[in-house]
Design a protein around this motif. Structure first.
Motif, short mmCIF file in Angstrom:
data_model
loop_
_atom_site.label_atom_id
_atom_site.label_comp_id
_atom_site.label_asym_id
_atom_site.label_seq_id
_atom_site.Cartn_x
_atom_site.Cartn_y
_atom_site.Cartn_z
N VAL A 128 0.84 -1.20 0.00
CA VAL A 128 0.00 0.00 0.00
C VAL A 128 0.87 1.26 0.00
N GLY A 129 0.67 2.11 -1.00
CA GLY A 129 1.47 3.34 -1.10
C GLY A 129 2.88 3.04 -1.53
N SER A 130 3.01 2.27 -2.60
CA SER A 130 4.32 1.81 -3.07
C SER A 130 5.24 2.95 -3.44
N LEU A 164 10.50 -0.39 -5.33
CA LEU A 164 10.24 -1.83 -5.47
C LEU A 164 10.93 -2.65 -4.39
N TYR A 165 11.85 -2.04 -3.63
CA TYR A 165 12.66 -2.81 -2.67
C TYR A 165 11.79 -3.60 -1.69
N GLN A 166 10.62 -3.03 -1.36
CA GLN A 166 9.80 -3.58 -0.28
C GLN A 166 9.13 -4.92 -0.64
N VAL A 167 9.20 -5.30 -1.91
CA VAL A 167 8.59 -6.59 -2.30
C VAL A 167 9.62 -7.57 -2.89
N SER A 186 0.50 -0.49 -5.31
CA SER A 186 -0.53 0.56 -5.37
C SER A 186 0.06 1.90 -4.99
N ASP A 187 -0.45 2.94 -5.61
CA ASP A 187 -0.09 4.29 -5.17
C ASP A 187 -1.18 5.28 -5.57
N PHE A 188 -1.21 6.37 -4.82
CA PHE A 188 -2.19 7.44 -5.03
C PHE A 188 -1.90 8.21 -6.32
N LEU A 189 -0.61 8.34 -6.66
CA LEU A 189 -0.21 9.20 -7.77
C LEU A 189 0.08 8.41 -9.05
N GLU A 190 -0.43 8.93 -10.16
CA GLU A 190 -0.18 8.28 -11.44
C GLU A 190 1.32 8.30 -11.80
N VAL A 191 2.02 9.40 -11.45
CA VAL A 191 3.47 9.46 -11.79
C VAL A 191 4.22 8.30 -11.15
N ASN A 192 3.83 7.93 -9.93
CA ASN A 192 4.50 6.82 -9.26
C ASN A 192 4.09 5.48 -9.88
N ARG A 193 2.83 5.34 -10.20
CA ARG A 193 2.38 4.08 -10.82
C ARG A 193 3.09 3.90 -12.18
N PRO A 199 -4.48 2.32 -8.33
CA PRO A 199 -4.65 3.53 -7.51
C PRO A 199 -5.11 3.14 -6.11
N VAL A 200 -4.69 3.89 -5.11
CA VAL A 200 -5.10 3.62 -3.73
C VAL A 200 -5.26 4.94 -3.01
N ASP A 201 -6.20 4.97 -2.07
CA ASP A 201 -6.33 6.14 -1.19
C ASP A 201 -6.64 5.64 0.21
N VAL A 202 -5.64 5.74 1.08
CA VAL A 202 -5.79 5.17 2.42
C VAL A 202 -6.80 5.94 3.27
N HIS A 203 -7.23 7.12 2.81
CA HIS A 203 -8.22 7.88 3.58
C HIS A 203 -9.65 7.45 3.24
N PHE A 251 6.45 3.80 4.84
CA PHE A 251 6.58 5.27 4.83
C PHE A 251 5.38 5.94 4.17
N CYS A 252 4.23 5.28 4.24
CA CYS A 252 3.06 5.86 3.60
C CYS A 252 2.15 6.58 4.59
N LEU A 253 1.62 5.84 5.58
CA LEU A 253 0.54 6.42 6.39
C LEU A 253 0.92 7.72 7.10
N SER A 306 3.13 9.77 6.20
CA SER A 306 3.51 10.81 5.22
C SER A 306 2.31 11.35 4.45
N VAL A 307 1.13 10.79 4.68
CA VAL A 307 -0.03 11.24 3.91
C VAL A 307 -1.18 11.67 4.83
N SER A 308 -0.94 11.60 6.14
CA SER A 308 -2.01 11.92 7.10
C SER A 308 -1.72 13.27 7.76
N PHE A 329 8.77 16.44 8.45
CA PHE A 329 8.62 16.73 7.02
C PHE A 329 9.60 15.89 6.22
N TYR A 330 9.32 15.74 4.93
CA TYR A 330 10.33 15.23 4.00
C TYR A 330 10.18 15.95 2.67
N LEU A 331 11.24 15.93 1.88
CA LEU A 331 11.18 16.58 0.57
C LEU A 331 10.61 15.61 -0.47
N1 SAM Z 1 6.52 3.20 -0.12
C1 SAM Z 1 7.52 4.10 -0.71
C2 SAM Z 1 8.79 4.03 0.10
O1 SAM Z 1 8.93 3.10 0.91
O2 SAM Z 1 9.68 4.86 -0.10
C3 SAM Z 1 6.97 5.52 -0.88
C4 SAM Z 1 6.62 6.26 0.36
S1 SAM Z 1 6.31 7.97 0.05
C5 SAM Z 1 6.99 8.70 1.49
C6 SAM Z 1 4.57 8.14 0.38
C7 SAM Z 1 3.70 7.65 -0.76
O3 SAM Z 1 2.33 7.77 -0.40
C8 SAM Z 1 3.87 8.43 -2.04
O4 SAM Z 1 4.21 7.55 -3.06
C9 SAM Z 1 2.50 9.05 -2.30
O5 SAM Z 1 2.17 9.16 -3.65
C10 SAM Z 1 1.59 8.10 -1.57
N2 SAM Z 1 0.31 8.70 -1.19
C11 SAM Z 1 -0.03 10.02 -1.13
N3 SAM Z 1 -1.30 10.16 -0.73
C12 SAM Z 1 -1.80 8.91 -0.53
C13 SAM Z 1 -3.06 8.41 -0.14
N4 SAM Z 1 -4.09 9.21 0.17
N5 SAM Z 1 -3.21 7.06 -0.07
C14 SAM Z 1 -2.18 6.23 -0.36
N6 SAM Z 1 -0.95 6.65 -0.73
C15 SAM Z 1 -0.76 7.98 -0.81
#
Ligand code: SAM
Length: 282
Positions: free
Chosen positions: A78-80, A84-87, A100-107, A157-161, A183-185, A187-189, A222-224
């Protein structure tokens, strides 16, 4: 890029849909190539150093799948993001992996590699390192790449919210056997309540008795996500990770923590540590 964009610490007071919408707006400037460069090259991905972050994460994942025997039919990451390292360990133990990811650029970044292209980062040293962890020759990396490409069936596509984060009909009725999220939840909450709510949404994707591997940042505000784009993060302590998992009904099986050595602090975030939690849905 000149002036910094992003929410600059405004996440502390915001909650609910307004905060979530502001996070979503932040992500519109996310740059996969920059993110990979900041986090997935040396010194954070130095395979000659035991104290580098990426080898630590790969070792935790390897142990979970190999030594602790997690296996099954379907695994969802979730939120790849663009990574790819994580799999790379998981692909030997599951029949089907959904990224899965929220953003098309990442997919698109993931699809480029899965379809045989190169993408923005060379994953070869990662594949070689995981082969070595598995006791195989590093030259087996091509077989692992082939295995990974054949096992990943979808990039969705995924949206954890959302209460149901994935498109309907994606998973077997009972849910996935295993979830990974790195590093998803946080970073997106916009705040801890939203982080915990999102963790509860993930639980709906998992079958009873299934495992969750949750990796994330500790003490990060924060992160960049691109040059000058500060994306706010819910700053977590270990105890908060444990209590959020408990509130969502997971049984915590293991929690490992990595503390950042001073020379891994690069200014691309203010993370102080990384947690790796293994939990089970009763
Ligand atoms: N999993 C990767 C890693 O280990 O480096 C990427 C983590 S990155 C910090 C956070 C990811 O969450 C981004 O790829 C972003 O597109 C995705 N994201 C943003 N909003 C999201 C949402 N509502 N639901 C799921 N993923 C989301």
């Amino acid at each position: 890029m000149g002036e910094e964009q992003g929410m600059k610490g405004s996440h502390g007071g915001e909650s609910g849909m307004e905060g979530v919408a502001a996070m979503e707006a932040c992500y519109q400037g996310f740059n996969p190539a920059a993110y990979l460069q900041y986090n997935y090259t040396a010194p954070r991905a130095d395979f000659h150093r035991r104290d580098s972050i990426v080898p630590w994460k790969l070792s935790c994942l390897h142990k979970a799948f190999t030594e602790e025997g997690l296996r099954g039919e379907v695994l969802v990451d979730v939120g790849s993001g663009p990574t790819l390292y994580q799999v790379m360990s998981a692909c030997e133990h599951f029949d089907r992996i959904i990224l899965s990811d929220f953003l098309e650029v990442n997919r698109n970044e993931l699809l480029k590699w899965l379809q045989g292209g190169e993408g923005s980062l060379d994953w070869t040293p990662y594949l070689q390192h995981v082969c070595e962890l598995e006791g195989r020759s590093p030259t087996a990396w091509r077989e692992k790449a082939e295995r990974l490409r054949s096992v990943v069936t979808d990039v969705l596509p995924v949206d954890v919210h959302q209460p149901h984060p994935l498109p309907p009909g994606t998973l077997p009725h009972s849910g996935a056997d295993c979830l990974v999220s790195s590093f998803c939840l946080e970073s997106v909450s916009p705040d801890l309540a939203s982080f915990t709510r999102a963790l509860g949404h993930l639980s709906r994707l998992l079958r009873r008795g299934g495992h969750l591997l949750l990796i994330g940042a500790l003490g990060e505000s924060f992160y960049l996500g691109a040059p000058g784009l500060r994306i706010p993060v819910v700053s977590l302590e270990e105890s908060q990770v444990c209590s959020s998992l408990r509130v969502c009904g997971y049984n915590l099986l293991r929690l490992s923590v990595y503390h950042l050595p001073p020379d891994m602090k690069l200014g691309v975030d203010d993370v102080t540590g990384v947690f790796f939690a293994e939990a089970r849905k009763p």
